[in-house]
Design an enzyme around this catalytic site. Structure first.
Site, PDB file in Angstrom:
ATOM      1  CG  HIS A   1      -8.033   9.494  -0.952  1.00 11.72           C
ATOM      2  ND1 HIS A   1      -7.487   8.415  -0.303  1.00 11.72           N
ATOM      3  CD2 HIS A   1      -9.007   8.996  -1.727  1.00 11.72           C
ATOM      4  CE1 HIS A   1      -8.128   7.331  -0.662  1.00 11.72           C
ATOM      5  NE2 HIS A   1      -9.057   7.645  -1.522  1.00 11.72           N
TER       6      HIS A   1
ATOM      7  CB  SER B   1     -10.897  -4.852 -16.543  1.00 11.81           C
ATOM      8  OG  SER B   1     -10.985  -4.414 -15.218  1.00 11.81           O
TER       9      SER B   1
ATOM     10  CD1 TRP C   1       4.934   9.904   0.737  1.00 10.91           C
ATOM     11  CD2 TRP C   1       3.872  10.903  -0.953  1.00 10.91           C
ATOM     12  NE1 TRP C   1       3.627   9.498   0.764  1.00 10.91           N
ATOM     13  CE2 TRP C   1       2.950  10.092  -0.268  1.00 10.91           C
ATOM     14  CE3 TRP C   1       3.426  11.629  -2.070  1.00 10.91           C
ATOM     15  CZ2 TRP C   1       1.604   9.991  -0.641  1.00 10.91           C
ATOM     16  CZ3 TRP C   1       2.088  11.516  -2.438  1.00 10.91           C
ATOM     17  CH2 TRP C   1       1.194  10.704  -1.726  1.00 10.91           C
TER      18      TRP C   1
ATOM     19  CE1 TYR D   1      -9.283   3.988  -4.806  1.00  7.25           C
ATOM     20  CE2 TYR D   1      -9.019   5.926  -3.432  1.00  7.25           C
ATOM     21  CZ  TYR D   1      -9.335   4.593  -3.569  1.00  7.25           C
ATOM     22  OH  TYR D   1      -9.682   3.863  -2.485  1.00  7.25           O
TER      23      TYR D   1
ATOM     24  NE  ARG E   1       4.672   6.778   6.890  1.00  9.64           N
ATOM     25  CZ  ARG E   1       3.832   7.362   6.017  1.00  9.64           C
ATOM     26  NH1 ARG E   1       2.630   7.727   6.404  1.00  9.64           N
ATOM     27  NH2 ARG E   1       4.190   7.549   4.773  1.00  9.64           N
TER      28      ARG E   1
ATOM     29  CD  GLU F   1      -0.861  11.240  -7.514  1.00  2.00           C
ATOM     30  OE1 GLU F   1      -1.448  12.055  -8.237  1.00  2.00           O
ATOM     31  OE2 GLU F   1       0.064  10.510  -7.910  1.00  2.00           O
TER      32      GLU F   1
ATOM     33  CG  HIS G   1      11.269   5.040  -1.946  1.00  3.06           C
ATOM     34  ND1 HIS G   1      11.504   4.130  -2.968  1.00  3.06           N
ATOM     35  CD2 HIS G   1      10.177   4.584  -1.287  1.00  3.06           C
ATOM     36  CE1 HIS G   1      10.588   3.176  -2.914  1.00  3.06           C
ATOM     37  NE2 HIS G   1       9.776   3.424  -1.905  1.00  3.06           N
TER      38      HIS G   1
ATOM     39  CG  HIS H   1      -8.884   8.326   4.672  1.00  2.00           C
ATOM     40  ND1 HIS H   1      -9.659   7.733   3.708  1.00  2.00           N
ATOM     41  CD2 HIS H   1      -7.700   8.548   4.081  1.00  2.00           C
ATOM     42  CE1 HIS H   1      -8.956   7.614   2.598  1.00  2.00           C
ATOM     43  NE2 HIS H   1      -7.765   8.097   2.795  1.00  2.00           N
ATOM     44  CG  HIS H   2      -4.565  10.427   4.113  1.00  2.00           C
ATOM     45  ND1 HIS H   2      -3.716   9.379   3.876  1.00  2.00           N
ATOM     46  CD2 HIS H   2      -5.472  10.408   3.106  1.00  2.00           C
ATOM     47  CE1 HIS H   2      -4.077   8.763   2.763  1.00  2.00           C
ATOM     48  NE2 HIS H   2      -5.143   9.363   2.281  1.00  2.00           N
TER      49      HIS H   2
ATOM     50  CB  THR I   1     -12.888  -1.309  -3.825  1.00  2.00           C
ATOM     51  OG1 THR I   1     -12.845   0.113  -3.743  1.00  2.00           O
ATOM     52  CG2 THR I   1     -11.516  -1.827  -4.175  1.00  2.00           C
TER      53      THR I   1
ATOM     54  CG  ASP J   1      -0.526  10.148 -32.987  1.00  2.00           C
ATOM     55  OD1 ASP J   1      -0.531  10.250 -31.740  1.00  2.00           O
ATOM     56  OD2 ASP J   1       0.504  10.122 -33.663  1.00  2.00           O
TER      57      ASP J   1
ATOM     58  CE  LYS K   1     -13.321  -0.636 -10.926  1.00  2.00           C
ATOM     59  NZ  LYS K   1     -13.022  -1.139 -12.214  1.00  2.00           N
TER      60      LYS K   1
ATOM     61  CB  SER L   1       4.421  16.800 -17.367  1.00  2.57           C
ATOM     62  OG  SER L   1       4.369  15.507 -17.892  1.00  2.57           O
ATOM     63  CB  SER L   2       0.174  15.191 -14.574  1.00  2.85           C
ATOM     64  OG  SER L   2       1.280  14.623 -14.011  1.00  2.85           O
TER      65      SER L   2
HETATM   66  C1  HEM Z   1     -10.525   0.155   0.362  1.00  2.00           C
HETATM   67  C2  HEM Z   1      -9.706   1.077  -0.035  1.00  2.00           C
HETATM   68  C3  HEM Z   1      -8.801   1.919   0.855  1.00  2.00           C
HETATM   69  C4  HEM Z   1      -8.991   2.390   2.119  1.00  2.00           C
HETATM   70  C5  HEM Z   1     -10.207   2.164   2.993  1.00  2.00           C
HETATM   71  C6  HEM Z   1      -7.819   3.142   2.481  1.00  2.00           C
HETATM   72  C7  HEM Z   1      -7.626   3.792   3.692  1.00  2.00           C
HETATM   73  C8  HEM Z   1      -6.482   4.476   4.054  1.00  2.00           C
HETATM   74  C9  HEM Z   1      -6.298   5.213   5.271  1.00  2.00           C
HETATM   75  C10 HEM Z   1      -7.362   5.379   6.358  1.00  2.00           C
HETATM   76  C11 HEM Z   1      -5.043   5.744   5.267  1.00  2.00           C
HETATM   77  C12 HEM Z   1      -4.415   6.649   6.323  1.00  2.00           C
HETATM   78  C13 HEM Z   1      -3.684   5.883   7.343  1.00  2.00           C
HETATM   79  C14 HEM Z   1      -2.903   6.762   8.280  1.00  2.00           C
HETATM   80  O1  HEM Z   1      -2.074   7.568   7.804  1.00  2.00           O
HETATM   81  O2  HEM Z   1      -3.095   6.620   9.484  1.00  2.00           O
HETATM   82  C15 HEM Z   1      -4.419   5.327   4.053  1.00  2.00           C
HETATM   83  C16 HEM Z   1      -3.132   5.653   3.686  1.00  2.00           C
HETATM   84  C17 HEM Z   1      -2.641   5.469   2.421  1.00  2.00           C
HETATM   85  N1  HEM Z   1      -3.271   4.817   1.376  1.00  2.00           N
HETATM   86 FE1  HEM Z   1      -5.036   3.867   1.467  1.00  2.00          FE
HETATM   87  N2  HEM Z   1      -6.938   3.109   1.453  1.00  2.00           N
HETATM   88  C18 HEM Z   1      -7.505   2.379   0.439  1.00  2.00           C
HETATM   89  C19 HEM Z   1      -6.954   2.134  -0.794  1.00  2.00           C
HETATM   90  C20 HEM Z   1      -5.778   2.668  -1.236  1.00  2.00           C
HETATM   91  C21 HEM Z   1      -5.295   2.590  -2.591  1.00  2.00           C
HETATM   92  C22 HEM Z   1      -6.037   1.907  -3.732  1.00  2.00           C
HETATM   93  C23 HEM Z   1      -4.117   3.238  -2.622  1.00  2.00           C
HETATM   94  C24 HEM Z   1      -3.171   3.471  -3.776  1.00  2.00           C
HETATM   95  C25 HEM Z   1      -3.100   2.802  -4.837  1.00  2.00           C
HETATM   96  C26 HEM Z   1      -3.841   3.721  -1.301  1.00  2.00           C
HETATM   97  C27 HEM Z   1      -2.706   4.407  -0.959  1.00  2.00           C
HETATM   98  C28 HEM Z   1      -2.456   4.914   0.278  1.00  2.00           C
HETATM   99  C29 HEM Z   1      -1.262   5.647   0.611  1.00  2.00           C
HETATM  100  C30 HEM Z   1      -0.108   5.994  -0.341  1.00  2.00           C
HETATM  101  C31 HEM Z   1      -1.361   5.983   1.964  1.00  2.00           C
HETATM  102  C32 HEM Z   1      -0.321   6.646   2.841  1.00  2.00           C
HETATM  103  C33 HEM Z   1      -0.086   8.060   2.617  1.00  2.00           C
HETATM  104  C34 HEM Z   1       0.999   8.565   3.523  1.00  2.00           C
HETATM  105  O3  HEM Z   1       0.711   8.928   4.666  1.00  2.00           O
HETATM  106  O4  HEM Z   1       2.159   8.573   3.098  1.00  2.00           O
HETATM  107  N3  HEM Z   1      -4.870   3.351  -0.480  1.00  2.00           N
HETATM  108  N4  HEM Z   1      -5.321   4.554   3.318  1.00  2.00           N
HETATM  109 CU   LIG Z   2      -6.511   8.209   1.257  1.00  2.00          CU
END
Ligand code: HEM
Ligand SMILES: [Cu+2]
Lengths: 190, 529
Positions: free
Chosen positions: B257, B272, B145, B261, B454, B259, B80, B306-307, B332, B109, B335, B173-174
């Site tokens: 990370h 916008s 993933w 964005y 999770r 990614e 998924h 932070h992950h 952010t 083009d 915006k 591709s990307s």
């Molecule tokens: C103010 C902006 C953001 C902050 C401060 C933030 C912060 C964080 C933090 C600290 C985690 C890790 C949590 C953990 O695993 O314990 C996390 C996970 C994640 N964030 Fe954000 N994030 C922000 C915006 C975004 C945006 C814009 C996206 C995507 C469009 C995003 C997608 C994700 C994803 C996919 C994960 C989980 C990854 C995984 O472990 O599978 N975040 N975020």
């Molecule tokens: Cu992140």
């Protein structure tokens, strides 16, 4: 409008960026090792310690020992005692026991880790079975001494250390040709 | 001029329309055709990834194991995630880029049309490879993933090698797509279209493309290291041989990370464009939007750990990554405030694109706030790997990336098809999606804070009610997307004729060409005032 040489030049530059970033991914490996060593992170301990220190009789630190088998590792593996209270600067010893209960020779590698991680750089091993690999014949067991010094400069707030070993079966990668283990030539930094 | 015309396929002289039959799609080098291919491919992947999510929610409908075996459940969560990230969201944005960037900057083009064709056709190959692993002995990828080593190396199913090659193909591709976007934007703008006159969608895509070029190679590197560990006896990630599994996480998140964005910046750009249109006011703070996007992109490179707050990084590291992450909230926030200020005192109407755009602003902000909670290192020790994280990233990805794509589709559908979509059904699609999405993901905040981990197929009884609500919401959101498919098909096949500019507040070159946009546009560059 756009001329094709401009496009070509740009594409070449972008491709160069791609190659550089691919290489950078691999460069992260040594960078990571260097950072870990320089800042003593990740609880990685250094190689063999050659220095000597004066004992600090005024301070005591408790060192706990843990032994874990990585998955699929069938050896028996344990320290003879589970903790020691030591003075910084002094040389101490703990004996670890391994035995191979199987009917074939095997090679093992123990990987140490210290927590709290920031104490790792203050934990010096003067002798350790983790510097080499162990080869055990079927049914053989071995007592392995590990000698260490806790550095006098270790931050005062650390009163308690844990040294954890994980034992890995690496028979497949290093077939046990000789009865005695040799130094591992690969990137073993401990 | 020459670059573009020379690169046209042999069958297509620029005066002609599209070639006939199936080969039109296989051999096409036309940016509109390729955009359409990307969008349809993305939608198929969206439905496939979505059906995997339905399996997950069905299993989690009640505590206990009912429907699938835990081993298969793990393959579902993994696939998924992979399919939604690499198959649905990213290709959808590349499709939008293909369709809209040339129209927005007055180019005939994309700069590299043949490479464009190749980068699309790599994707079906990559995903066929990835999906085929589900039918192999030992099953498909089951390691999440994020494919952390050693789960994805020492303990991986046999099929992991196919997974690695699939990732390589997607990466190539990307990267080619990104090179094409940059080359188009930097070389093919109509005279007078200075960088600071470009629509924000073009800006955000330019920055996204640079992010892709910077981090997709690192992803390729990390899967290559896995391949070497698995097959060639190296020990990048194996502690037994002197490597370190934590290294995997650093390299992965250095890609991962940025990614996230990559998946949101193009949506920022589309939003916008849409909010000013339906507010009948120019975008508030254009320049600050450009700089905010660039700062987000820059900061995204220095926050990856932070992950990894719980892997045991030293205190200074925790502090650095915590503050750097919190800092992202500043651009952010700029915006979000700009979008709100654009709407302020505008004469708003709420057609479907605007509904999705407004929901984007509100719900994405909720996701941003839960992100800030997670960014606080000591708090993350509790939240990490719980459903709270799942709630966070679905709040930024579903109303962020996915609603951004829906909004863009409704907004530009009249331009693509020449017909207006059915507004009533569009609104119905919006409301069902809005309610379904919140029902699914809002309760996850609570079960997460209460400690539900999770990626588990079973859970403690205390979480039962909230999970049932989530599942009901999930089924609702999932089924609703079939309505979206219906609306799009209906719009392609007929509907009220769309004028060149169907939205009275819209700005931009794409509205100066007729609807549907002719097969070839801007063969002579337009004049920019
Ligand atoms: C103010 C902006 C953001 C902050 C401060 C933030 C912060 C964080 C933090 C600290 C985690 C890790 C949590 C953990 O695993 O314990 C996390 C996970 C994640 N964030 Fe954000 N994030 C922000 C915006 C975004 C945006 C814009 C996206 C995507 C469009 C995003 C997608 C994700 C994803 C996919 C994960 C989980 C990854 C995984 O472990 O599978 N975040 N975020
Ligand atoms: Cu992140």
């Amino acid at each position: 409008m756009a001329n094709s040489t401009a496009v070509k030049r740009l594409v070449l530059r972008l491709l160069l960026m791609v190659v550089v970033m691919f290489a950078f991914g691999f460069a992260l490996v040594p960078i990571y090792d260097v950072m870990c060593k320089a800042f003593g992170i990740n609880g990685k301990t250094a190689g063999q310690y050659e220095g000597e220190q004066v004992v600090d009789p005024t301070r005591q630190v408790r060192v706990q020992f843990l032994s874990t088998n990585a998955i699929d590792m069938v050896w028996e593996f344990y320290p003879k005692g589970d903790q020691l209270v030591v003075n910084p600067g002094a040389v101490n010893e703990m004996v670890f026991v391994v035995s191979n209960p199987t009917d074939h020779p095997m090679t093992a590698q123990a990987v140490p880790s210290i927590s709290p991680a920031e104490a790792a750089q203050y934990f010096h091993k003067t002798e350790c079975f983790c510097f080499t690999q162990q080869v055990l014949q079927p049914g053989q067991s071995l007592e392995m001494p590990m000698r260490f010094i806790v550095d006098r400069d270790m931050p005062k707030d650390v009163k308690h250390l844990t040294l954890a070993y994980t034992l890995f079966d690496i028979t497949a990668r290093h077939p046990p040709v000789a009865a005695n283990a040799g130094k591992d030539e690969t990137r073993l930094a401990r | 001029m020459s670059a573009v015309i020379d690169d046209h396929g042999p069958a297509q002289d620029h005066a002609h329309g599209p070639a006939k039959g199936l080969m039109r799609w296989v051999l096409t080098t036309n940016h509109k055709d390729i955009g359409t291919l990307y969008l349809w491919f993305s939608f198929c992947m969206f439905l496939l990834g979505g059906s995997f999510a339905m399996v997950i929610r069905a299993e989690l409908f009640q505590p206990g194991l009912q429907i699938v075996a835990p081993a298969f459940f793990n393959q579902m969560t993994t696939m998924h995630g992979l399919i939604m990230v690499f198959g649905a969201v990213m290709p959808a944005f590349v499709g939008l880029a293909n369709w809209m960037i040339p129209l927005m900057i007055g180019a005939p083009d994309m700069a590299l049309p043949r490479m464009n064709n190749f980068s699309f056709w790599l994707l079906p190959a990559a995903f066929a490879l990835l999906i085929s692993t589900l039918f192999m002995a030992g099953g498909g990828p089951n390691f999440g993933w994020t494919f952390y080593a050693p789960l994805s190396t020492t303990y991986a199913p046999e099929s992991v090698t196919y997974f690695i090659f699939a990732i390589h193909l997607m990466g190539i591709s990307s990267i080619m797509g990104a090179i094409n976007v940059i080359a188009t934007i930097l070389n093919l703008r109509a005279p007078g279209m200075t960088l600071m006159k470009m629509p924000l969608f073009v800006w955000t895509w330019l920055i996204t493309a640079f992010l892709l070029i910077a981090v997709m190679p690192v992803l390729a590197g990390v899967v290559t290291m896995m391949l070497m560990d698995i097959h060639f006896g190296t020990s990048f990630f194996s502690a037994a041989g002197g490597g370190d599994p934590v290294l995997f996480q650093h390299v992965f998140w250095f890609f991962g990370h940025p990614e996230v964005y990559i998946m949101i910046l193009p949506a920022f750009g589309a939003i916008s464009a849409i909010i000013p249109t339906f507010s009948r006011k120019p975008l508030f703070g254009y320049t600050s939007m450009v700089y905010a996007t660039a700062s987000i992109a820059f900061l995204s490179f220095i926050v990856w750990a932070h992950h990894m707050f719980v892997v045991g990084i030293p205190l200074v590291g925790e502090l650095f990554f915590m503050y750097a992450t919190l800092l992202i909230a500043v651009p952010t926030g700029v915006k979000v405030f700009n979008w709100v200020s654009t709407m302020w005192q505008g004469s708003l109407t709420f057609e479907t694109p605007m509904l999705f755009a407004v929901a984007f602003v509100i719900l994405f902000t909720i996701g941003g706030f839960s992100g800030l909670m997670l960014a606080i290192a000591p708090a993350d020790f509790q939240y990490h790997d719980t459903y709270f994280v799942v709630a966070h990233f679905h709040y930024v990805l579903v109303p962020g990336a996915i609603f951004g794509i829906f909004a863009s589709t409704y907004y530009w559908l009249p331009k693509w098809t020449g017909h207006m979509y059915d507004e009533t059904l569009g609104k119905l699609h919006f409301w069902l999606s809005f309610v379904g999405m919140n029902l699914t993901f809002f309760p996850m905040h609570f079960v997460g804070l209460a400690g539900m981990p999770r990626r588990v197929p079973d859970y403690n009884l205390q979480f039962a009610d909230f999970n049932m609500v989530s599942s009901i919401g999930g089924f609702m959101f999932g089924t609703t997307q079939l309505l979206f498919l219906f609306i799009v098909i209906k719009c392609i096949r007929g509907g009220p004729k769309a004028p060149a500019k169907p939205w009275d507040g819209a700005e931009g070159l794409e509205w100066s060409v007729p609807s549907p946009a002719p097969y070839h546009t801007f063969t002579t560059p337009p004049e920019i005032k």
